[in-house]
Design an enzyme around this catalytic site. Structure first.
Site, PDB file in Angstrom:
ATOM      1  N   ASP A 279      -1.523  -1.320   6.110  1.00 21.07           N
ATOM      2  CA  ASP A 279      -1.756  -0.890   7.497  1.00 21.07           C
ATOM      3  C   ASP A 279      -3.177  -0.416   7.765  1.00 21.07           C
ATOM      4  O   ASP A 279      -3.509  -0.085   8.890  1.00 21.07           O
ATOM      5  CB  ASP A 279      -0.787   0.237   7.857  1.00 21.07           C
ATOM      6  CG  ASP A 279      -1.094   1.530   7.117  1.00 21.07           C
ATOM      7  OD1 ASP A 279      -1.742   1.463   6.044  1.00 21.07           O
ATOM      8  OD2 ASP A 279      -0.708   2.602   7.603  1.00 21.07           O
TER       9      ASP A 279
ATOM     10  N   ASP B 276       0.868  -1.166   0.000  1.00 22.73           N
ATOM     11  CA  ASP B 276       0.000   0.000   0.000  1.00 22.73           C
ATOM     12  C   ASP B 276       0.914   1.228   0.000  1.00 22.73           C
ATOM     13  O   ASP B 276       2.113   1.117   0.269  1.00 22.73           O
ATOM     14  CB  ASP B 276      -0.893  -0.042   1.240  1.00 22.73           C
ATOM     15  CG  ASP B 276      -1.855   1.130   1.281  1.00 22.73           C
ATOM     16  OD1 ASP B 276      -2.364   1.502   0.210  1.00 22.73           O
ATOM     17  OD2 ASP B 276      -2.090   1.660   2.378  1.00 22.73           O
TER      18      ASP B 276
ATOM     19  N   ASP C  49      -7.082  -2.617   3.900  1.00 19.15           N
ATOM     20  CA  ASP C  49      -6.097  -3.621   3.470  1.00 19.15           C
ATOM     21  C   ASP C  49      -6.394  -5.008   4.033  1.00 19.15           C
ATOM     22  O   ASP C  49      -5.790  -5.987   3.585  1.00 19.15           O
ATOM     23  CB  ASP C  49      -4.683  -3.206   3.910  1.00 19.15           C
ATOM     24  CG  ASP C  49      -4.213  -1.936   3.219  1.00 19.15           C
ATOM     25  OD1 ASP C  49      -4.542  -1.773   2.031  1.00 19.15           O
ATOM     26  OD2 ASP C  49      -3.539  -1.123   3.865  1.00 19.15           O
TER      27      ASP C  49
END
Length: 785
Positions: A673, A474, A677
């Site tokens: 995080d 990410d 996700d």
């Protein structure tokens, strides 16, 4: 809470069940017992003008350590937690869990605490005593049986029969007392229909001893050819030496297994035993850590460890978090910042309000996760498990075959050769090394990883991490710091920038997203006030909507504007320029028309570029999957050298990307995080959560990086590869050892050398094989990360 067990006398103490106390009775503030205040020698103490009575010296000692805790009634506010107590598990079969020490019903190995503590290992102490007894018996029995080989023919001096009697007297307590745990475990293995190493040891030692006893007392039952001038040959010395050598191996193994828990114990030792409590009136004193509750205010002085998780309410300092996160640079903390128990306060003095204690602290959760990794099995362990299922029965078959071949086809004395071969096969083939090969490596590496800020949830994640070839990351909070700042505000024709920023801030008022914080901070810096939004709605992966003074407003990406029918062409060029320079742009719609946009930038972490370069060197392909706009994502990716960009991703898009890659044969790790996700983390071969992120992300991952940056993935990869390499070495040694040892013990080399492998040498070799596997696994403690 510490429990107190005292031998109370019925004449003086009894439980207070709410019955009104008489004038000569009082309630012990520590344990709640009723105390006769007029009893001679009664324990009492004055505190802040009030007298307290105690049922025992132990309770008074507890009170003296933290008088305010008990006198103020704070103890009564402690949460009632049902203590599960200590549990023990088998290092080879983690599905076995018991509430007290003992042996595994499957393999017979000693159970060990699931979370290592400071208490003495009772089995290690017991086996050490039995080792000494058996070791003391070895010199005299060897002198009696083989003294002639070193010029001390004791047997000739005292007579053959007397020597046999003495051997019997020396060997019997060793076999029937010292070796009793071996026979008990061997019997349990038969009773549970799970033959294991103890089946082989007990059969080998038992056969040597019983054969020798019969040969000593009833030699006439053996064939004439089997008896020599001095009667039947006995093997008391073999039984004693085998027992002593097995105990040597067991004691060395138990000591080595104790060391595998050192990393967990070192983590537990990070928390101090006391915390400096600040009372409401300003008085300070050191209280036992177990008496600290959420809401208590503590003083943390320079050089001290932070006792529990909390929030700074006064003071500023730098905190060394390296022992938990693996990051060497101290982190500045001031009012409002969170601190973690176990970290070290470097310079300033802090006042901290406790937010989590006991099992709820980050440190306790780390210990639990590391200990949990010991209870999981890596897929590679399945090889050892399948072999072990057929190994012991196969060894028993080989031992019987060796006995039969030597008895019927071997040279005289055939039965002596047959006994030696069968016992040697049983002893040397114990599969302990095979069973230990995987769990001992996983346990050691989980502890080493925790010291470097890499938490391994289970062995499967560890093994899969070693073979990963694709890493999906990410952007926000993983590649970047996750602390964005407002960089630009643009307004459409007829509006001013302050109005745009005010409306954007109003929408983001209830959001906890880092980008929302950047907008709110930017508005506060400019002194802009925002009205309250009604009908607020968050649209996952797109943005937020609501009503401001009765007008429909929206803030989000281009997809949201498209869905709402808002034309964004008026600012298209400016938006593109901002995105190409690495900004994240959020468009503001008002009354169905474009009102403007706000741009936010999130600085890339200083360690990200180096970490990506290292991961590339390790052969990983890196893909950025982000909900951000493609131009912004591409600008960041080009700067960092990322291989592939997937932008404008919704949570389901990230999950679908992982499933596609896995279908193409890729082994995928996902690092993220955020809440968005979590589905992708769960879908990946290995989910890697940044410890700075959302709880749901951490729960969905197989690994957690406490440091929150990609350098943690480099460390995780090194741990995983070293562990798998270590496991393969252990399995290779164990397989090769047994493959070579069994034929030699059965007598394969006899035609060449004219010698059979002594059962004593077989016992020594068997013990050394287990110790060598453990020693190899312990090398993981020194892996450089």
């Amino acid at each position: 809470m510490t429990s107190h067990n005292h031998p109370h006398s019925d004449a003086h103490c009894g439980h207070d069940h709410g019955v009104e106390m008489s004038k000569n009775s009082a309630t012990d503030p520590v344990c709640g017992m009723s105390v006769n205040t007029e009893r001679e020698g009664v324990h009492a103490r004055d505190y802040r003008g009030e007298r307290f009575y105690f049922c025992s010296e132990s309770c008074q000692t507890s009170f003296d350590a933290d008088p305010w805790y008990y006198a103020s009634g704070r103890k009564d506010k402690a949460p009632e937690t049902a203590s599960a107590g200590a549990h023990w598990t088998c290092p080879m079969h983690p599905e076995i869990i018991r509430e007290e020490p003992g042996s595994c019903p499957i393999c017979g190995m000693a159970l060990e605490p699931m979370v290592p503590g400071e208490e003495e290992n009772e089995e290690l102490a017991d086996f050490t005593r039995r080792l000494w007894v058996s070791a003391i018996a070895v010199p005299p029995i060897m002198l009696l049986s083989m003294g002639g080989m070193v010029g001390l023919p004791v047997r000739d001096w005292i007579g053959h029969q007397t020597a046999i009697w003495l051997e019997f007297l020396i060997a019997t307590p060793v076999v029937l007392w010292a070796a009793l745990p071996f026979f008990k475990r061997g019997w349990d293995s038969v009773r549970n229909r799970s033959p294991n190493m103890w089946t082989l040891i007990s059969l080998g030692v038992g056969a040597a001893y019983i054969y020798s006893v019969i040969g000593s007392f009833l030699p006439e039952i053996f064939p004439e050819a089997y008896r020599s001038l001095h009667g039947v040959g006995v093997y008391f010395e073999s039984a004693v030496v085998i027992i002593a050598l097995v105990f040597v191996g067991q004691v060395l193994e138990l000591r080595a297994r104790e060391r595998t828990g050192d990393a967990i114990r070192s983590l537990m030792d990070l928390s101090p035993k006391t915390a400096r409590r600040i009372l409401p009136d300003g008085e300070e004193y050191d209280a036992p850590l177990e008496n600290i509750l959420a809401g208590d205010v503590l003083r943390v002085r320079p050089g001290e460890s932070v006792p529990v998780d909390g929030e700074v309410i006064e003071g500023s300092s730098s905190i060394d978090e390296s022992m938990i996160t693996g990051e060497p640079v101290p982190v500045e903390k001031s009012k409002g910042d969170k601190v973690t128990g176990g970290t070290i306060n470097r310079n300033g003095t802090l006042s901290v309000r406790t937010t989590a204690v006991g099992s709820e602290t980050v440190l306790s959760q780390i210990v639990t996760m590391v200990a949990g990794a010991r209870m999981s099995k890596a897929p590679i362990q399945g090889i050892a498990d399948r072999v072990a299922e057929i190994f012991v029965p196969a060894v028993l078959g080989v031992a019987l075959l060796a006995f039969a071949l030597w008895a019927f086809l071997g040279p005289e004395p055939a039965y002596v050769h047959a006994m030696v071969a069968a016992v040697s096969v049983l002893i040397i083939a114990c599969p302990c090394a095979l069973g230990l090969a995987t769990p001992i490596s996983v346990t050691t590496s989980a502890g080493r990883g925790a010291q470097a800020g890499v938490l391994i949830r289970n062995a499967e994640a560890l093994e899969r991490m070693a073979s990963v070839d694709t890493l999906i990351v990410d952007k926000t909070g993983t590649l970047t710091e996750g602390r964005p700042r407002l960089t630009e505000v643009l307004a459409a024709d007829g509006l001013d920038r302050d109005r745009v920023l005010s409306a954007a801030a109003a929408l983001e008022m209830g959001s906890e997203h880092p980008l929302a914080e950047a907008i709110l901070d930017g508005a506060r810096e400019k002194g802009i006030q925002s009205d309250k939004v009604s009908d607020f709605e968050a649209i996952t992966g797109k943005g937020v909507t609501g009503k401001l003074a009765g007008v429909e407003i929206s803030l989000g990406n281009s997809a949201l504007m498209r869905d709402l029918g808002v034309d964004i062409s008026a600012l298209a060029d400016q938006v593109d320029d901002l995105r190409e320079s690495g900004n994240t742009v959020m468009l503001l719609g008002m009354g169905g028309k474009l009102a403007g946009c706000v741009a936010v930038t999130d600085p890339v972490k200083a360690t990200t570029e180096i970490a990506i370069r290292t991961l590339h060197e390790q052969g990983l392909k890196i893909i950025m999957a982000t909900g951000d706009n493609r131009k912004t994502a591409k600008a960041v990716a080009e700067k960092l050298g990322i291989d592939q960009v997937e932008a404008d991703c919704l949570p389901e898009d990230k999950k679908a990307l992982i499933e596609k890659l896995r279908a193409d044969g890729k082994r995928v790790a996902m690092a993220g995080d955020g809440v968005n996700d979590a589905p992708a983390l769960a879908a990946a071969d290995v989910g890697i959560a940044m410890g700075t992120g959302a709880d749901v992300a951490v729960e969905s991952a197989g690994m957690t990086l406490l440091g929150g940056d990609l350098e943690g993935i480099v460390r995780a990869r090194k741990v995983a590869k070293a562990t798998v390499r270590n496991i393969r070495q252990n399995l290779f040694f164990a397989f090769v050892y047994n493959a070579a040892g069994i034929p030699i013990a059965a007598g394969l080399l006899y035609p060449i050398t004219g010698l059979l492998l002594s059962p004593m040498i077989a016992a020594g070799a068997m013990s050394l094989s287990s110790v060598s596997v453990i020693a190899n696994a312990l090398r993981l403690r020194g892996v450089k990360l």
